[in-house]
Design an enzyme around this catalytic site. Structure first.
Site, PDB file in Angstrom:
ATOM      1  N   CYS A  77       3.418  -8.053   0.051  1.00 43.90           N
ATOM      2  CA  CYS A  77       2.769  -8.776   0.614  1.00 43.90           C
ATOM      3  C   CYS A  77       1.927 -10.699  -0.325  1.00 43.90           C
ATOM      4  O   CYS A  77       2.924 -11.082   0.572  1.00 43.90           O
ATOM      5  CB  CYS A  77       0.701  -7.676   0.112  1.00 43.90           C
ATOM      6  SG  CYS A  77      -0.236  -8.418   1.842  1.00 43.90           S
ATOM      7  N   HIS A 169       1.605  -3.377   3.490  1.00 41.35           N
ATOM      8  CA  HIS A 169       1.366  -2.634   2.126  1.00 41.35           C
ATOM      9  C   HIS A 169       2.135  -1.192   2.222  1.00 41.35           C
ATOM     10  O   HIS A 169       1.399  -0.469   2.758  1.00 41.35           O
ATOM     11  CB  HIS A 169       0.233  -2.288   2.358  1.00 41.35           C
ATOM     12  CG  HIS A 169      -0.619  -3.591   1.225  1.00 41.35           C
ATOM     13  ND1 HIS A 169      -0.717  -4.284  -0.412  1.00 41.35           N
ATOM     14  CD2 HIS A 169      -1.632  -4.649   1.846  1.00 41.35           C
ATOM     15  CE1 HIS A 169      -1.554  -5.590  -0.025  1.00 41.35           C
ATOM     16  NE2 HIS A 169      -2.029  -5.447   1.243  1.00 41.35           N
ATOM     17  N   GLU A 171       2.660   1.114  -0.311  1.00 44.94           N
ATOM     18  CA  GLU A 171       1.818   1.924  -0.937  1.00 44.94           C
ATOM     19  C   GLU A 171       0.506   2.440   0.211  1.00 44.94           C
ATOM     20  O   GLU A 171      -0.378   3.370  -1.021  1.00 44.94           O
ATOM     21  CB  GLU A 171       1.461   1.266  -2.233  1.00 44.94           C
ATOM     22  CG  GLU A 171      -0.068   0.269  -2.357  1.00 44.94           C
ATOM     23  CD  GLU A 171       0.022  -0.950  -1.503  1.00 44.94           C
ATOM     24  OE1 GLU A 171      -0.360  -1.697  -1.581  1.00 44.94           O
ATOM     25  OE2 GLU A 171       1.717  -1.303  -1.395  1.00 44.94           O
TER      26      GLU A 171
END
Length: 192
Positions: A77, A169, A171
């Site tokens: 990001c 993202h 994650e």
């Protein structure tokens, strides 16, 4: 060992948890002696480009990272954007590891680009939905491995030498995001 760089503006706990889930040894640090030991350096980030670069410089991380340019570095990001030369967000210089300028997303759609969007790529594994939250984007270039369409083409994954940038993202993108993160750690997306 993987080191997540802690400069005070990041999604560190989620990224650390994701990397641990993949079975890797991971340490969070902003100390040169730890970063120097890394095989892979992760530069996370959420927030404003200029503020992030101010903190990176205050902590001398720009110099520390510049001494580790032989290592794989993955920016996530804002971390991806920080690896570029410059950003229009705050008219600030970046780390300069990837050529180009970060600019505000120009689209008829709402900005920030928020939510799930499909990846477009020639790479066989890069074709599913991932989670984005950003208002600025990298330039389209030969370094773009995958992009998302949001009224304009938005680079989602870039690779330049040993630098990999992931705008979304991983994650927060479920099992598929973890697969992408694993691929980035294992070597990236070029010549697969």
């Amino acid at each position: 060992m993987i080191v997540i760089v802690d400069y005070g503006l990041g999604n560190i706990s989620n990224v650390k948890r994701a990397i641990e889930h993949l079975g890797y040894e991971v340490v969070v640090s902003n100390k040169q002696n730890i970063i120097d030991q890394a095989e892979t350096i992760i530069l996370p980030g959420v927030g404003h480009f200029k503020d992030a670069m101010s903190e990176i410089k205050r902590l001398n991380l720009d110099a520390i990272l510049a001494k580790n340019t032989d290592k794989k570095m993955i920016g996530i990001c804002l971390g991806m954007q920080l690896m570029y030369e410059h950003s229009d967000e705050g008219d600030a210089s970046g780390l300069g590891f990837i050529p180009g300028n970060i600019s505000r997303i120009q689209t008829e759609y709402p900005v920030p680009h928020l939510g799930w969007n499909n990846l477009v790529s020639k790479h066989p594994m890069l074709n599913q939905d991932v989670y984005f939250v950003h208002s600025y984007q990298a330039p389209m270039s030969e370094n773009v491995i995958a992009y998302a369409q949001y009224g304009t083409d938005i680079p989602a994954i870039v690779q330049f030498n040993n630098y990999i940038g992931i705008q979304f993202h991983p994650e927060k993108s479920g099992t598929y995001g973890l697969q992408i993160l694993r691929q980035a750690i294992q070597g990236g997306f070029i010549n697969d």
